[in-house]
Design a protein around this motif. Structure first.
Motif, short mmCIF file in Angstrom:
data_model
loop_
_atom_site.label_atom_id
_atom_site.label_comp_id
_atom_site.label_asym_id
_atom_site.label_seq_id
_atom_site.Cartn_x
_atom_site.Cartn_y
_atom_site.Cartn_z
N VAL A 286 23.63 46.62 34.05
CA VAL A 286 22.99 46.68 35.36
C VAL A 286 22.38 45.33 35.71
N GLY A 287 22.25 45.08 37.03
CA GLY A 287 21.67 43.83 37.49
C GLY A 287 22.64 42.67 37.36
N THR A 288 22.08 41.47 37.50
CA THR A 288 22.86 40.24 37.33
C THR A 288 22.27 39.46 36.16
N THR A 289 22.85 38.31 35.89
CA THR A 289 22.37 37.50 34.77
C THR A 289 20.90 37.16 34.91
N ASN A 290 20.48 36.87 36.16
CA ASN A 290 19.11 36.38 36.36
C ASN A 290 18.17 37.39 37.00
N ARG A 291 18.71 38.46 37.59
CA ARG A 291 17.83 39.40 38.29
C ARG A 291 18.27 40.84 38.06
N VAL A 292 17.28 41.69 37.77
CA VAL A 292 17.52 43.13 37.67
C VAL A 292 16.31 43.84 38.26
N ALA A 293 16.55 44.92 38.98
CA ALA A 293 15.48 45.68 39.63
C ALA A 293 15.40 47.08 39.04
N LEU A 294 14.27 47.73 39.28
CA LEU A 294 14.09 49.09 38.78
C LEU A 294 15.17 50.02 39.32
N ALA A 295 15.54 49.82 40.58
CA ALA A 295 16.56 50.67 41.19
C ALA A 295 17.91 50.53 40.50
N ASP A 296 18.17 49.37 39.91
CA ASP A 296 19.43 49.19 39.17
C ASP A 296 19.49 50.15 37.97
N TYR A 297 18.37 50.30 37.29
CA TYR A 297 18.33 51.21 36.14
C TYR A 297 18.46 52.66 36.59
N THR A 298 17.66 53.08 37.56
CA THR A 298 17.66 54.49 37.95
C THR A 298 19.00 54.90 38.56
#
Length: 442
Positions: free
Chosen positions: A193-205
């Motif tokens: 989930v996310g990208t190499t430099n950024r991941v958000a809570l919504a990516d996990y859920t």
């Protein structure tokens, strides 16, 4: 004219059985093994035969050629300034841990209840000490390293299922060892989930499905990503997973039990659990300061599930590791913590005293400021103020190859022997090792 047979140099070579029968050599054979000592005897005989060594010096030469132990590993003075140096065995054990290992090296009550005479729980005292040190944990388990802990978790929770992990946490930790390859080898299917430099809570859920076995947070302990970045910490992720039945596993890596004032950005086991992680994983031979081990702490039901796995039997630690682990927890401050907490003023005094001693021995030595590091994949950008003894660069190799090996590091045209990665009690040994090398070299 007939040659005198007594002049044949081969007649002057001491016999093998004669040398082996010498009291000191025989005692060494009892300690090191006959074959190892016999090899040293044969080497000395070759030297006598070639005229390189007088026959009367053969016994002394055999004794000098013998190692301190039957093993090949040599004690090394770590003057690199890297406190947890992987190539030098990571954390040195405390004296209490060494004593515990020696005590446990014979027959012990590792799985026997002496009061009842029945089988007892394995490593109960060590696990109790671990839980006392990390009160946020309900239960604990110890395996042979942190990679084993991760493999056990992935196998138990995610074999044939999905394991959710941020792309920026698919790390390589050294010697070509990559976390994603370990995880997929267990049968887990990675859901990145996310990208190499950024991941958000919504990516996990958004990634959660009925096929999700666990969510994994891996601390990228040996590198730092800066700039346009975002990460989701355990304290943010845990509430979002509450009620889903999906366990949140945090691999915090370095083995720091609780927050340390010098390392505010380094995750620790107590905080990760208090923030809501269901399980935390860490190494025992890094900032924990003990033997090589993989520590697993967290919810009792999840730990019990890991303990009942058939794979756990293949990964569990031996009695000496359990003994060293418990003694590290219950005993005095381990060496790594002493090094981490070293007073810079005291380091300067030690460096000046050592340099003066070496100058008195005729060497070009001077005390200088230096920079030490945690090492072992912990706090990769954090620098520790330190002091070192500076010697000519040509000393580096002879020191490594000396009778008591010393490993420093090169800085320009100088060899630096950093004192932060050594305890004060080792200063005399360091000075003696340098002077011994200088005497041989010059």
């Amino acid at each position: 004219m007939t040659a005198d047979p007594s002049a044949d140099p081969r007649r002057r070579v001491p016999r093998t059985d004669t040398l082996l029968a010498e009291p000191q050599v025989a005692a060494a054979a009892g300690r090191l093994g006959r074959e190892l000592v016999k090899t040293a005897v044969q080497t000395v005989q070759t030297r006598v035969r070639s005229g390189d060594l007088p026959p009367e010096d053969a016994v002394a030469a055999v004794l000098a050629a013998l190692p301190g132990t039957a093993g090949s590993l040599q004690p090394v003075l770590n003057a690199t300034g890297v406190l947890v140096h992987t190539n030098l065995g990571r954390a040195p054990l405390s004296a209490a841990a060494v004593e515990a290992v020696v005590a446990a090296s014979g027959t012990t009550d590792v799985e026997l209840d002496l009061a009842t005479g029945r089988r007892g729980p394995r490593g109960e005292a060590a696990l109790s000490a671990l839980l006392a040190a990390v009160p946020a944990a309900e239960a604990a388990l110890v395996v042979n390293n942190c990679a084993a802990a991760l493999a056990l978790v992935a196998t138990c929770f995610c074999a044939g299922r999905e394991l959710v992990i941020a792309r920026g946490e698919l790390v390589e930790i050294g010697d070509g060892f990559r976390i994603p390859e370990l995880l997929t080898a267990t049968g887990a299917r990675l859901r990145e989930v996310g990208t190499t430099n950024r991941v958000a809570l919504a990516d996990y859920t958004a990634a959660l499905t009925p096929d999700t076995g666990a969510v994994l947070k891996v601390h990228p302990s040996n590198f730092v990503v800066r700039g346009f970045t975002r990460a989701v910490e355990v304290a943010e992720l845990a509430p979002a997973l509450a009620g889903t039945g999906v366990p949140l596993v945090a691999d915090v890596g370095s083995g720091l039990l609780r927050p340390h004032p010098l390392l505010p950005d380094e995750p620790d086991l107590q905080t990760a659990l208090a923030d809501g992680a269901d399980l935390v994983l860490a190494s025992g031979d890094k900032l924990f300061g003990g033997p090589q081990a993989g520590l697993v702490l967290g919810r009792a039901d999840l730990v019990q599930r890991l303990r009942r796995s058939p794979l756990y039997r293949a990964l569990r630690v031996d009695k000496t590791t359990l003994a060293a682990l418990e003694a590290t927890l219950r005993g005095p401050q381990p060496p790594v913590h002493q090094m981490l907490d070293a007073d810079p003023d005291m380091l300067r005094k030690r460096a000046r005293a050592l340099a003066a001693r070496l100058v008195d021995g005729g060497l070009d030595a001077v005390a200088v400021a230096s920079t030490a590091r945690v090492g072992g994949g912990g706090a990769p950008e954090f620098e520790l103020p330190s002091c070192a003894v500076s010697l000519p660069a040509a000393f580096a190799e002879p020191l490594r190859r000396g009778p008591r090996p010393v490993v420093g590091h090169l800085a320009g045209d100088r060899t630096l022997l950093d004192l932060r990665s050594l305890l004060p009690a080792q200063d005399d040994a360091l000075a003696d090792a340098v002077l011994a090398v200088a005497q041989r070299w010059t």
